[in-house]
Scaffold this motif. Structure first.
Motif, mmCIF file in Angstrom:
data_model
loop_
_atom_site.group_PDB
_atom_site.id
_atom_site.type_symbol
_atom_site.label_atom_id
_atom_site.label_comp_id
_atom_site.label_asym_id
_atom_site.label_seq_id
_atom_site.Cartn_x
_atom_site.Cartn_y
_atom_site.Cartn_z
ATOM 1 N N ARG A 157 -6.356 8.883 -4.143
ATOM 2 C CA ARG A 157 -5.719 7.583 -4.383
ATOM 3 C C ARG A 157 -4.572 7.358 -3.398
ATOM 4 N N ALA A 158 -3.756 8.379 -3.169
ATOM 5 C CA ALA A 158 -2.647 8.256 -2.215
ATOM 6 C C ALA A 158 -3.164 8.138 -0.786
ATOM 7 N N TYR A 159 -4.150 8.978 -0.424
ATOM 8 C CA TYR A 159 -4.695 8.910 0.932
ATOM 9 C C TYR A 159 -5.356 7.561 1.200
ATOM 10 N N ARG A 160 -6.025 7.019 0.192
ATOM 11 C CA ARG A 160 -6.700 5.722 0.348
ATOM 12 C C ARG A 160 -5.686 4.627 0.656
ATOM 13 N N ALA A 161 -4.596 4.599 -0.092
ATOM 14 C CA ALA A 161 -3.569 3.574 0.135
ATOM 15 C C ALA A 161 -2.919 3.742 1.506
ATOM 16 N N TYR A 189 0.824 -1.209 0.000
ATOM 17 C CA TYR A 189 0.000 0.000 0.000
ATOM 18 C C TYR A 189 0.857 1.257 0.000
ATOM 19 N N LEU A 190 1.944 1.252 0.763
ATOM 20 C CA LEU A 190 2.805 2.432 0.800
ATOM 21 C C LEU A 190 3.486 2.663 -0.547
ATOM 22 N N VAL A 191 3.882 1.583 -1.199
ATOM 23 C CA VAL A 191 4.501 1.729 -2.524
ATOM 24 C C VAL A 191 3.485 2.244 -3.536
ATOM 25 N N ILE A 192 2.249 1.718 -3.473
ATOM 26 C CA ILE A 192 1.209 2.154 -4.412
ATOM 27 C C ILE A 192 0.884 3.630 -4.238
#
Length: 362
Positions: A226-230, A64-67
């Motif tokens: 998208r970033a906050y979701r991951a 998730y952090l990479v995504i």
């Protein structure tokens, strides 16, 4: 629009509520740390089942952090071409053509070019991303909600996938008896984050970008969400991993064993103590019944008594003992040490028996 809070206001709030909340937080932390000890539970190592679950959760958190990195996000045409929102469509895609291999637009580019017929389409592009704008067969800018309906399954997909991972992580076959107790908590947390995600996307005021005249003023809502979701999914899995580790090792949130396990543990402790007492009795009976062993024991203690009497009758020993008793040795401390030694002759058996007795009484 939120009301900005200054640093001075923040410091005032901290100074006012800090003295009240800090002691409570410290007390809660100490109670949490002392909880397992108060219940007679010891810190234990992580079991193989829990270790496997922690590995799975660590891998998902890392994914998730990479995504969440912008490198893995879909391309943003305005950022890629460094163009403002009001740029003419032909100019925008002319710039994009110069950035494509062989100066040829892809099929997706051609679809987006046909979609960028007005400002409304570009605003919806910033809200829902390129895939929704290009692939939706029934959406149109006159009905903005149609884009949300099409984006809804993709919006829930990462939450559902993570819920499957958490459900497997809280199952008996993967995490043992430690995981199921956290299932309700992680499911509620995941559902809350999914509902919040859907609400933020649905209630977003995409028209606010229409007033932005520069690229830096644009709110890239789709890419930010998208970033906050991951990151939110990574935090949920990391929090669950921490809770699982603390409860599995009895460092915190430790649950006492059920009555059946308490009775079984008490029975095992009593049987272990009985076996040790029987072993001591067998050794003693053997040494007494055997004539040769009995003579050796009697000869040893006769020799030991005579030797100690001779040593204690020497002048130097008497003077040394008297001097130690008067100046150096604390008799009370020696008495406590002797009592402690006598009490701990069979430390593990005695401790197990005491814990078992407390559990049975409880």
């Amino acid at each position: 629009m939120g009301i900005p809070i200054s640093w001075g206001t923040t410091k005032s709030l901290l100074l006012f509520f800090g003295p009240m909340l800090l002691p409570k937080a410290i007390g809660y932390y100490r109670t949490l740390r002392a909880g397992p000890a108060a219940q007679g539970l010891r810190i234990r190592p992580v079991s193989p089942q829990v270790a496997r679950t922690l590995y799975v959760l660590a891998i998902t958190v890392l994914i998730y952090l990479v995504i969440s990195f912008p490198f893995f996000a879909p391309e943003n045409l305005f950022v890629r071409t460094q163009s403002r929102l009001q740029i003419p469509t032909d100019v925008l895609f002319t710039r994009l053509t110069s950035l494509r291999p062989g100066n040829i637009l892809t099929d997706a580019d051609q679809v987006l070019r046909a979609k960028f017929v007005n400002l409304e389409s570009r605003l919806l592009y910033l809200q829902f991303g390129p895939d929704v704008l290009a692939d939706c067969p029934f959406c149109n800018s006159d009905d903005p909600r149609s884009y949300f309906y099409y984006a809804f399954p993709a919006l829930l997909a990462p939450h559902l996938l993570n819920l499957v991972v958490l459900s497997a992580s809280t199952s008996d076959w993967l995490s043992g008896r430690e995981g199921p107790r956290w299932r309700t908590t992680v499911v509620m947390a995941s559902s809350l984050i999914a509902a919040l995600d859907v609400y933020l996307v649905h209630s977003y005021n995409y028209q606010a970008n229409s007033r932005a005249t520069r690229l830096v003023d644009l709110d890239m809502h789709y890419w930010d969400m998208r970033a906050y979701r991951a990151i939110a999914l990574a935090l949920v899995n990391a929090a669950f991993a921490a809770l699982l580790y603390l409860s599995a090792t009895n460092r915190a949130f430790a649950a006492p064993p059920d009555p059946a396990e308490r009775v079984e543990a008490a029975t095992r402790a009593l049987l272990l103590t009985k076996s040790k007492v029987n072993a001591v009795g067998i050794i003693k009976n053997t040494s007494i019944r055997d004539e040769d062993l009995r003579r050796r024991v009697e000869a040893y203690w006769t020799h030991e008594g005579r030797l100690m009497r001779e040593v204690m009758e020497e002048r130097e020993v008497i003077e040394g003992v008297n001097d130690a008793l008067e100046n150096r040795i604390n008799i009370d401390a020696i008495s406590r040490d002797a009592e402690s030694y006598a009490t701990n002759m069979l430390p593990r058996a005695q401790e197990d028996a005491q814990v078992a007795g407390q559990q049975v009484v409880g």
